[in-house]
Scaffold this active site. Structure first.
Site, short mmCIF file in Angstrom:
data_model
loop_
_atom_site.label_atom_id
_atom_site.label_comp_id
_atom_site.label_asym_id
_atom_site.label_seq_id
_atom_site.Cartn_x
_atom_site.Cartn_y
_atom_site.Cartn_z
N ILE A 20 0.82 -1.22 0.00
CA ILE A 20 0.00 0.00 0.00
C ILE A 20 0.85 1.27 0.00
O ILE A 20 0.33 2.38 -0.05
CB ILE A 20 -0.98 0.03 1.20
CG1 ILE A 20 -0.24 -0.17 2.53
CG2 ILE A 20 -2.06 -1.03 1.03
CD1 ILE A 20 -1.15 -0.10 3.76
N GLY A 21 2.18 1.12 0.04
CA GLY A 21 3.07 2.27 -0.01
C GLY A 21 4.51 1.82 -0.18
O GLY A 21 4.86 0.70 0.20
N GLU A 22 5.33 2.70 -0.76
CA GLU A 22 6.71 2.31 -1.01
C GLU A 22 7.60 3.55 -1.00
O GLU A 22 7.23 4.58 -1.56
CB GLU A 22 6.80 1.62 -2.38
CG GLU A 22 8.04 0.80 -2.58
CD GLU A 22 7.95 -0.09 -3.82
OE1 GLU A 22 9.00 -0.58 -4.24
OE2 GLU A 22 6.84 -0.27 -4.36
N GLY A 23 8.75 3.46 -0.34
CA GLY A 23 9.69 4.56 -0.30
C GLY A 23 11.11 4.06 -0.52
O GLY A 23 11.33 2.89 -0.84
N THR A 24 12.08 4.94 -0.33
CA THR A 24 13.48 4.57 -0.54
C THR A 24 13.94 3.53 0.45
O THR A 24 14.64 2.57 0.10
CB THR A 24 14.38 5.83 -0.42
OG1 THR A 24 13.87 6.84 -1.28
CG2 THR A 24 15.81 5.51 -0.81
N ALA A 26 11.75 1.99 2.87
CA ALA A 26 10.71 1.14 3.46
C ALA A 26 9.60 0.83 2.46
O ALA A 26 9.35 1.59 1.53
CB ALA A 26 10.12 1.83 4.68
N LYS A 27 8.95 -0.29 2.71
CA LYS A 27 7.77 -0.69 1.96
C LYS A 27 6.66 -0.91 2.99
O LYS A 27 6.92 -1.42 4.07
CB LYS A 27 8.05 -1.98 1.19
CG LYS A 27 6.92 -2.42 0.28
CD LYS A 27 7.30 -3.70 -0.49
CE LYS A 27 8.23 -3.39 -1.63
NZ LYS A 27 8.44 -4.56 -2.51
N LYS A 43 5.08 -1.82 8.12
CA LYS A 43 6.19 -1.11 7.48
C LYS A 43 7.43 -2.00 7.55
O LYS A 43 7.81 -2.45 8.64
CB LYS A 43 6.45 0.23 8.16
CG LYS A 43 7.49 1.10 7.45
CD LYS A 43 7.71 2.41 8.18
CE LYS A 43 6.64 3.41 7.88
NZ LYS A 43 6.86 4.15 6.61
N ASP A 137 8.64 16.14 7.67
CA ASP A 137 8.27 15.79 6.29
C ASP A 137 6.74 15.79 6.14
O ASP A 137 6.17 14.91 5.52
CB ASP A 137 8.85 14.43 5.93
CG ASP A 137 8.79 14.15 4.42
OD1 ASP A 137 8.75 15.14 3.65
OD2 ASP A 137 8.78 12.98 4.02
#
Length: 441
Positions: A20-24, A26-27, A43, A137
């Site tokens: 449901i979300g993804e970053g540099t 973490a997923k 997370k 952020d």
């Protein structure tokens, strides 16, 4: 019904589902507590990346602090676990989508509605600041709504994932989305987390009331100049009280910028203000956090992958539909958030081909595996490349539901992409009228 084989993943007592979300660093995946049935957000951090960037101690400290924070407008952190290679942070699952989606769908807000969200935002931010936790952020993706329409701030206290403390003892960051970021953050000379958060809150308030950003420019350097100067125009429909408060918050000088305590005394802010009443529990058990960061073998959780057939049943369809209204599943014009669904006629392989045919002309690379697709826009937008994940579920032999979700990138770009995609698939969309005809037979 033909059932396809799907790999199901399990982490400790949690059954892990879709991304449901993804970053540099973490997923985030949807998960469910197998003991209680409670949905959670999982997370997942890569231990090697955390150690490589020397973030372990800062993350441990911030997670420990966040575990103590139980504020009604902050996404709650339940527990922390680890396997040999990953760190798992179990968070409250928020179902109402992003506040930003509400603006995209409904336009700017009336002052009373915007004020209510802003009051919740400032109270939560001030509460966390008082406990030494800063967000640094704040942006639309981190402002969620629960099922009752209340604001929930996500990723509070997990800023170590994108922030670095250098030898000067001040915070530094490289920001990919500068529209909500304070001038001192862009200058990268070090900044105070509390005053930087306050600026972001001011930008959020402006967007709620105006429906657009106070500082925006397609040229990044011009955007930096606008933010650094603090020059912006308020739309004529804003009240004088709202204009004055926004101007006090969007002060480019962090030394003279208004504080949360001063905002609480502002006349515009105080109208109909009712601070939340909640119980501050002392959950001081930090054993799970200590175990994660000490690599304690006895506390490591196991990750299991098990083959089992995946079938979407009536209960699952209803639970995926907002307001238990099945019409939303068959309406391509539905309002949607970071994820949405569209129901299509035809076989699964045929649908995959049609999605691929529709996505490639829009500039997307397509990767396919096990009835899932990952679409990545080769052209970077305002917030980097837009990544879209799709998964196909069989409802009937020639009827499939496609879940389309944003895994990375700008929410507005995702909205535009989905509209173009659904228009391209118009010939195979199973419409609401067809559902009614089938039901009437």
């Amino acid at each position: 019904m033909n059932r396809r084989q799907q790999v199901k993943r399990r982490v400790g007592k949690y059954e892990v589902g879709r991304t449901i979300g993804e970053g540099t660093f973490a997923k985030v995946k949807f998960a469910r507590n197998s003991e209680t049935g409670e949905p959670v957000a999982l997370k997942i951090l890569d231990k090697e990346k955390v150690l490589k960037h020397k973030m372990a101690e800062q993350i441990r400290r911030e997670i420990a602090t966040m575990k103590l924070i139980k504020h009604p407008n902050v996404v709650q952190l339940y527990e922390v676990m680890a396997s040999k290679t990953k760190i798992f942070i179990i968070l409250e699952y928020v179902t109402g989508g992003e506040l930003f989606d509400k603006i995209v769908n409904d336009g700017r807000m009336k002052e009373d509605e915007a004020r209510r969200y802003f009051q919740q935002l400032i109270h939560a931010v001030d509460y966390c600041h008082s406990r030494g936790v800063y967000h640094r952020d704040l942006k639309p993706e981190n402002l969620l709504l629960d099922s009752y329409g209340n604001l929930k701030i996500s990723d509070f206290g997990l800023s170590a994932l994108s922030q670095q403390v250098r030898d000067d003892g001040l915070l530094h960051t490289s920001c990919g989305t500068p529209n909500y970021v304070a001038p001192e953050v862009l200058n990268d000379r070090g900044y105070d987390g509390a005053t930087a958060d306050m600026w972001s809150c001011g930008v959020v308030l402006y967007v709620l009331l105006a429906g657009y950003l106070p500082f925006d420019d397609s040229n990044l350097m011009n955007l930096y100049k606008k933010i650094s100067s603090g020059e912006f125009n308020c739309p004529p429909w804003l009240s004088l009280g709202a204009m004055k408060l926004i101007t006090r918050i969007l002060d480019p000088n962090p030394m003279t910028r208004v504080t949360p305590q001063e905002v609480f005394e502002d006349e515009w802010f105080k109208k109909d203000y009712k601070p939340p009443v909640f119980e501050e529990r002392d959950d001081s058990n930090m054993d799970d956090i200590d175990a994660v960061f000490k690599d304690s073998e006895e506390h490591l959780v196991t990750e299991k992958r098990e083959e089992q057939p995946a079938a979407i049943n009536a209960f699952e369809i209803i639970s995926m539909s907002r307001g238990l209204n099945l019409e939303n599943l068959f309406d391509p014009e539905q309002e949607f958030k970071r994820e949405t669904r569209i129901t299509l006629r035809g076989g699964a392989n045929e649908i995959i081909e049609k999605i691929e045919e529709a996505a490639k002309p829009l500039g997307f690379d397509v990767q396919k595996k096990n009835y899932k697709m990952r679409l990545e826009n080769v052209k970077a937008g305002r917030k980097g490349n837009l990544n879209v994940a799709t998964e196909i579920f069989q409802v009937a032999p020639s009827l499939h539901m496609v879940q389309v979700s944003k895994s990375k990138g700008d929410t507005l770009e995702f909205h535009k992409f989905y509209k173009k995609l659904s228009n391209s698939l118009e010939q195979v969309v199973w419409t609401n009228n067809e559902v009614k005809k089938e039901t009437a037979k």
